[in-house]
Design a protein around this motif. Structure first.
Motif, short mmCIF file in Angstrom:
data_model
loop_
_atom_site.label_atom_id
_atom_site.label_comp_id
_atom_site.label_asym_id
_atom_site.label_seq_id
_atom_site.Cartn_x
_atom_site.Cartn_y
_atom_site.Cartn_z
N MET A 1 0.84 -1.18 0.00
CA MET A 1 0.00 0.00 0.00
C MET A 1 0.88 1.24 0.00
O MET A 1 1.88 1.29 0.71
CB MET A 1 -0.90 -0.03 1.23
CG MET A 1 -1.90 1.08 1.30
SD MET A 1 -3.25 1.01 0.10
CE MET A 1 -4.06 -0.51 0.54
N LYS A 2 0.50 2.21 -0.82
CA LYS A 2 1.25 3.46 -0.94
C LYS A 2 0.26 4.61 -0.88
O LYS A 2 -0.88 4.49 -1.34
CB LYS A 2 2.02 3.47 -2.25
CG LYS A 2 2.94 4.66 -2.41
CD LYS A 2 3.78 4.53 -3.66
CE LYS A 2 4.67 5.75 -3.81
NZ LYS A 2 5.51 5.68 -4.99
N SER A 3 0.70 5.74 -0.33
CA SER A 3 -0.16 6.92 -0.21
C SER A 3 0.59 8.15 -0.69
O SER A 3 1.77 8.32 -0.38
CB SER A 3 -0.58 7.09 1.26
OG SER A 3 -1.53 8.11 1.38
N VAL A 4 -0.10 9.00 -1.45
CA VAL A 4 0.53 10.20 -2.02
C VAL A 4 -0.43 11.38 -1.96
O VAL A 4 -1.64 11.22 -1.87
CB VAL A 4 0.98 9.98 -3.48
CG1 VAL A 4 2.06 8.93 -3.59
CG2 VAL A 4 -0.20 9.64 -4.37
N ILE A 5 0.15 12.57 -2.03
CA ILE A 5 -0.58 13.81 -2.27
C ILE A 5 -0.23 14.23 -3.70
O ILE A 5 0.94 14.27 -4.07
CB ILE A 5 -0.16 14.92 -1.30
CG1 ILE A 5 -0.62 14.62 0.12
CG2 ILE A 5 -0.66 16.28 -1.76
CD1 ILE A 5 -2.03 15.04 0.42
N ILE A 6 -1.25 14.52 -4.49
CA ILE A 6 -1.05 14.92 -5.87
C ILE A 6 -1.61 16.34 -6.03
O ILE A 6 -2.78 16.58 -5.74
CB ILE A 6 -1.76 13.97 -6.84
CG1 ILE A 6 -1.37 12.53 -6.56
CG2 ILE A 6 -1.47 14.36 -8.29
CD1 ILE A 6 -2.28 11.50 -7.20
N SER A 7 -0.77 17.24 -6.48
CA SER A 7 -1.19 18.61 -6.74
C SER A 7 -1.26 18.80 -8.25
O SER A 7 -0.27 18.57 -8.96
CB SER A 7 -0.19 19.59 -6.12
OG SER A 7 -0.59 20.91 -6.34
N ILE A 8 -2.44 19.19 -8.73
CA ILE A 8 -2.67 19.31 -10.16
C ILE A 8 -2.94 20.78 -10.50
O ILE A 8 -3.84 21.39 -9.92
CB ILE A 8 -3.86 18.44 -10.62
CG1 ILE A 8 -3.62 16.98 -10.22
CG2 ILE A 8 -4.08 18.54 -12.11
CD1 ILE A 8 -4.65 16.43 -9.33
N HIS A 9 -2.17 21.31 -11.44
CA HIS A 9 -2.31 22.71 -11.86
C HIS A 9 -2.70 22.76 -13.32
O HIS A 9 -2.35 21.89 -14.11
CB HIS A 9 -0.99 23.46 -11.66
CG HIS A 9 -0.60 23.57 -10.22
ND1 HIS A 9 -0.95 24.64 -9.45
CD2 HIS A 9 0.08 22.73 -9.43
CE1 HIS A 9 -0.48 24.46 -8.23
NE2 HIS A 9 0.15 23.30 -8.19
N GLY A 10 -3.41 23.80 -13.68
CA GLY A 10 -3.89 24.00 -15.04
C GLY A 10 -5.33 24.46 -14.98
O GLY A 10 -5.78 25.05 -13.99
N ARG A 11 -6.11 24.17 -16.02
CA ARG A 11 -7.54 24.46 -16.00
C ARG A 11 -8.24 23.23 -15.42
O ARG A 11 -8.66 22.32 -16.15
CB ARG A 11 -8.05 24.77 -17.40
CG ARG A 11 -9.49 25.28 -17.37
CD ARG A 11 -10.00 25.67 -18.74
NE ARG A 11 -10.12 24.47 -19.56
CZ ARG A 11 -9.82 24.39 -20.85
NH1 ARG A 11 -9.38 25.44 -21.48
NH2 ARG A 11 -9.97 23.27 -21.50
N VAL A 12 -8.33 23.18 -14.09
CA VAL A 12 -8.84 22.00 -13.41
C VAL A 12 -10.00 22.29 -12.46
O VAL A 12 -10.49 21.37 -11.80
CB VAL A 12 -7.70 21.25 -12.67
CG1 VAL A 12 -6.73 20.63 -13.65
CG2 VAL A 12 -6.97 22.17 -11.71
N THR A 52 -1.46 0.43 -9.11
CA THR A 52 -2.71 1.17 -9.29
C THR A 52 -2.48 2.66 -9.20
O THR A 52 -3.01 3.43 -10.01
CB THR A 52 -3.75 0.72 -8.24
OG1 THR A 52 -4.00 -0.68 -8.41
CG2 THR A 52 -5.05 1.49 -8.38
N LEU A 53 -1.67 3.10 -8.23
CA LEU A 53 -1.38 4.53 -8.10
C LEU A 53 -0.68 5.07 -9.34
O LEU A 53 -0.98 6.17 -9.80
CB LEU A 53 -0.51 4.80 -6.87
CG LEU A 53 -1.26 5.04 -5.57
CD1 LEU A 53 -0.28 5.33 -4.45
CD2 LEU A 53 -2.27 6.13 -5.69
#
Length: 90
Positions: A1-12, A52-53
């Protein structure tokens, strides 16, 4: 099991990005949450097995909705928590 924070920039924001991300997580069985940020970005906390991640992050790069335009994604590892499902937060 792995856990992450994903920050997405753009027109979102304002294009259904959180909702389509949630549908994607249901299909891939990713737990965590997604929320809009005041700077116009979207933050995702995602937890699943590593394969999966990876697939989830690659799908986010291409955008789960045709109305969004992802410009940049940053992924940061986090400690695994006890997420049971995926939720959309404000």
């Amino acid at each position: 099991m792995k856990s992450v924070i994903i920050s997405i920039h753009g027109r979102v924001q304002g294009v259904g990005f959180r909702w389509t991300t949630a549908r994607l997580t249901n299909r891939l069985q990713v737990a965590g949450w997604v929320k809009n940020e005041s700077d116009g970005s979207v933050t995702v906390r995602a937890q699943a097995d590593e394969t999966t991640l990876h697939a989830f992050i690659e799908a986010l790069k291409k955008s789960p909705t045709p109305y969004a335009k992802v410009r940049n994604i940053t992924v940061t590892n986090r400690n695994v928590e006890d997420f049971k499902k995926f939720t959309i937060t404000d």
